[in-house]
Write an enzyme that holds these catalytic residues in place. Structure first.
Site, PDB file in Angstrom:
ATOM      1  CB  ILE A   1      -0.945   0.056   1.221  1.00  0.00           C
ATOM      2  CG1 ILE A   1      -0.128   0.137   2.528  1.00  0.00           C
ATOM      3  CG2 ILE A   1      -1.903  -1.119   1.237  1.00  0.00           C
ATOM      4  CD1 ILE A   1      -0.974   0.434   3.759  1.00  0.00           C
TER       5      ILE A   1
ATOM      6  CG  ASP B   1       5.999   0.829   7.035  1.00  0.00           C
ATOM      7  OD1 ASP B   1       4.841   0.412   7.171  1.00  0.00           O
ATOM      8  OD2 ASP B   1       6.545   0.976   5.922  1.00  0.00           O
TER       9      ASP B   1
ATOM     10  CB  VAL C   1       5.838   0.833  -1.661  1.00  0.00           C
ATOM     11  CG1 VAL C   1       4.957  -0.393  -1.862  1.00  0.00           C
ATOM     12  CG2 VAL C   1       5.795   1.736  -2.890  1.00  0.00           C
ATOM     13  CB  SER C   2       3.761   0.328   3.833  1.00  0.00           C
ATOM     14  OG  SER C   2       3.590  -0.494   4.973  1.00  0.00           O
ATOM     15  N   PRO C   3       4.492  -2.814   3.274  1.00  0.00           N
ATOM     16  CG  PRO C   3       5.829  -4.230   4.598  1.00  0.00           C
ATOM     17  CD  PRO C   3       5.702  -2.793   4.116  1.00  0.00           C
TER      18      PRO C   3
END
Length: 705
Positions: free
Chosen positions: A189, A395, A288-290
């Site tokens: 995301i 994060d 962009v993050s997991p």
């Protein structure tokens, strides 16, 4: 009977293929020539598993205390068959590459191979895991939380990268290359969506998502069709393991690599073993993050403030998580998602690469680039970090309640930061609207705080072009970079089937790169775009020049050489003084033994008296083994190590040099029933003697399904 006139032609082709097998492709169907020499190698780069700060979150209390997954360097060499040109791509399970790492690696390669491998054709890219040891830099900013330079961290990386390249060099053989791409959803995301929305609406309308969902894969096979390796590029942060983790871990991309290597080499293959090498490499991951559940307030569960990522005005409470029940589960899920699509792309790769192997490389003084934009002369800046840099991200938020998305300063923090250095008016004007917190570009004591000389690089393998960027490019920054490289190449003779990929965090690290529009929002990524609002424009100009030179066969000037500050490094990390055990005890003694029997999905746990893991990194070895007894011979076979997914090695330090190794093994559903034991290995340091090895073994225990 009428004879089909095509039969003689078909027979002739078949006979020719039998006599000349190199005319048949790797899958025996495409009729294409083998055009490349290919080699792959993998080597352990695991750093100190104790007492060293981890690189990424800049959390001073997040020091290493064991191992979840080992770190590996995965190297690939591709050359044309007449050996006139070759390139090296290395993906390392580390937060990033560093300038001194690249300098040291090239120096060692020169000793081994002369001028065969050098700055121009060697690219080292980090996966950006935030759970591996820090201290492998030569600039102060990245050494603050690691208490300065950590020699063990750098040495492990240099040795492992060089050894993996040596293995690839010795493995080179004739083969074919294929490229494939596909979509991976629900694995990332955008963590700064308001910044992304500041990009032009016409530009955003060209894309379906606010992060890149495309995965690009390079498949390598030998002339018999046997897999040599693969490189997979997909943009997602390796921050599934959060800033409370104390175990060395290669995070989601490292786990995807292990899964892919085991799927080809055999499910029982131990980590680091087997000839097939699979790299899940990094791309333009900047925003962009997991953590796909997104950011929420940890006290209320409600969504965070969108612009500032705060909860009741406090950024520390706004944290993204997911998709799993905890960080280990999230790492597994995001790793498996990448593996599943990567394996599908590997098996379905049919588009062959054909054409030359080539490269272009240049050192660039990023702090002094002049540009003409819309009829106006602009320039980049000396490095500086903004206020939102200190806020961290969803994060891993920072401390002291800094906020993302701030364009104003604080009198208190201005006073604190100006003790280090008072930024010049030129710096303030150059970085606007970024409020400067750390004027890193104008601080030179005890040595520079950030780099000014960076590397830009292109590797060409047929119609595939790899763009080596020395930073974390955001989604749109990466898209613009790929676009200008492809456009320039095709305007100068490349075909329209050119595939361009971003290799993130390569060669040197220089924080983030946002678009000009995203920079105005001054979220974390903008505050960490260190050369000012025109940073991306400078990169686009540089890569356009490299692309034109690559397409037209023209050389480029090497640019200013980077400095080497290795001899000036300071370290404040205390050495291991001595390891101790109580009178009558021994290193390796089991202080908590196993139960007599277990079943699937239970966890085996044992505790041993241990030495400090810094005494020996156990490179290409292991601090633990899970072993299965062969009842017919009485021999013990290793089935798991400290690099395996199901094991964890926790190191616990007590007073007066006493420490313990807590080893756990989560029994997987695929386990073979039988008699098992766990062993622990290490080294201890006597006060006045040399370091000595030790080992310990649990009692035997039964595992049933």
């Amino acid at each position: 009977m009428m004879v089909n006139p095509l039969l003689p032609l078909v027979a002739a082709i078949c006979l020719l293929c039998l006599l000349h097998p190199h005319l048949v492709g790797a899958d025996g169907k495409d009729g294409l020539a083998y055009e490349y020499l290919i080699g792959a190698g993998r080597y352990d780069i695991t750093g100190p598993a104790a007492e060293v700060n981890m690189m990424g979150y800049a959390n001073p209390v997040q020091t290493s205390r064991g191992i979840h997954l080992r770190q590996w360097s995965r190297a690939f060499i591709i050359a044309d068959t007449n050996k006139t040109s070759r390139v090296v791509f290395v993906s390392i399970d580390a937060c990033m590459s560093s300038q001194i790492l690249k300098i040291r690696v090239v120096e060692e390669l020169k000793k081994l191979y002369g001028d065969l491998y050098f700055d121009d054709n060697v690219l080292i890219s980090g996966t950006h895991t935030h759970s591996t040891p820090a201290g492998f830099f030569q600039y102060v900013l990245f050494e603050v939380t690691s208490l300065g330079f950590v020699k063990e961290s750098l040495d492990a990386l240099v040795e492992g990268v060089v050894e993996s390249i040596k293995m690839a060099h010795e493995d080179m053989r004739e083969g074919s290359l294929y490229v494939n791409s596909g979509e991976l959803l629900d694995a990332n995301i955008n963590r700064s969506p308001t910044s992304y929305l500041n990009n032009p609406s016409s530009e955003r309308a060209r894309y379906k998502y606010n992060t890149d969902k495309e995965m690009v894969l390079l498949k390598m096979v030998d002339k018999e069709g046997k897999g040599i390796g693969m490189i997979d590029w997909f943009a997602v942060h390796c921050t599934s393991m959060n800033n409370t983790n104390r175990l060395i871990s290669s995070d989601n991309k490292g786990y995807a690599s292990l899964l892919m290597e085991q799927s080809v080499n055999g499910e029982k293959t131990l980590p680091g073993q087997g000839s097939f090498v699979a790299a899940f490499a990094q791309s333009n991951l900047g925003d962009v993050s997991p953590n796909t559940k997104g950011p929420h307030c940890i006290d209320t569960g409600k969504p965070c403030d969108t612009i500032h990522s705060t909860c009741d005005g406090k950024n520390e409470k706004c944290i993204a998580s997911g998709p799993g029940k905890d960080m280990f589960d999230s790492t597994r899920i995001i790793g498996e998602k990448q593996f599943n699509v990567g394996k599908e792309l590997y098996e379905g790769a049919k588009t062959p690469l054909n054409g030359p192997v080539d490269y272009r490389h240049q050192f660039l003084n990023m702090s002094d680039v002049q540009l003409l934009i819309n009829g106006k002369m602009v320039h980049t800046c000396l490095p500086a970090m903004g206020y939102s840099f200190a806020a961290g991200t969803t994060d891993g938020p920072g401390a002291f309640n800094f906020e993302q998305g701030t364009n104003s300063t604080s009198p208190f923090w201005n006073f604190i930061s100006h003790i280090l250095h008072d930024p010049s008016q030129r710096q303030i004007d150059c970085h606007k609207p970024k409020p400067i917190l750390l004027d890193t570009g104008e601080i030179t004591w005890p040595y520079p705080w950030q780099a000014s000389i960076l590397q830009v690089q292109l590797l060409r393998i047929g119609q595939l072009v790899i763009v080596g960027v020395p930073a974390e490019f955001t989604t749109m920054s990466g898209r613009r970079t790929r676009e200008i490289v492809k456009k320039t190449l095709e305007e100068n003779g490349f075909k329209n089937d050119t595939v361009v990929v971003i290799a993130g965090l390569s060669n040197t690290y220089s924080d983030y790169v946002t678009t000009f529009e995203e920079y105005q929002e001054q979220r974390y990524e903008g505050g960490s775009t260190v050369y000012g609002p025109y940073t991306l424009d400078a990169y686009l100009s540089a890569f356009a020049n490299l692309s034109k030179a690559l397409a037209t066969g023209q050389p480029v000037s090497p640019g200013p050489s980077p400095p080497n500050y290795l001899d000036q490094q300071l370290s404040f990390l205390l050495p291991v003084v001595a390891d101790t055990v109580p009178l009558g005890a021994h290193f390796g003694d089991v202080t908590q033994d196993v139960e007599k029997s277990y079943t699937v999905n239970q966890t085996v746990e044992a505790v041993f008296r241990s030495g400090n893991p810094r005494n020996n990194l156990m490179t290409n070895k292991t601090f633990l083994t899970v072993e299965l007894k062969d009842e017919s011979t009485g021999n013990w076979n290793v089935v798991q190590t400290d690099g395996s997914w199901d094991t964890r090695f926790y190191w616990e330090k007590h007073d007066f040099g006493e420490s313990f190794a807590n080893i756990t093994w989560g029994i997987p559903p695929s386990v073979e029933p039988g008699t098992y034991r766990i062993q622990h290995f290490g080294y201890h340091k006597p006060l006045l003697e040399s370091i000595k090895p030790y080992s310990g073994t649990t009692s035997e225990f039964k595992v049933t399904t």
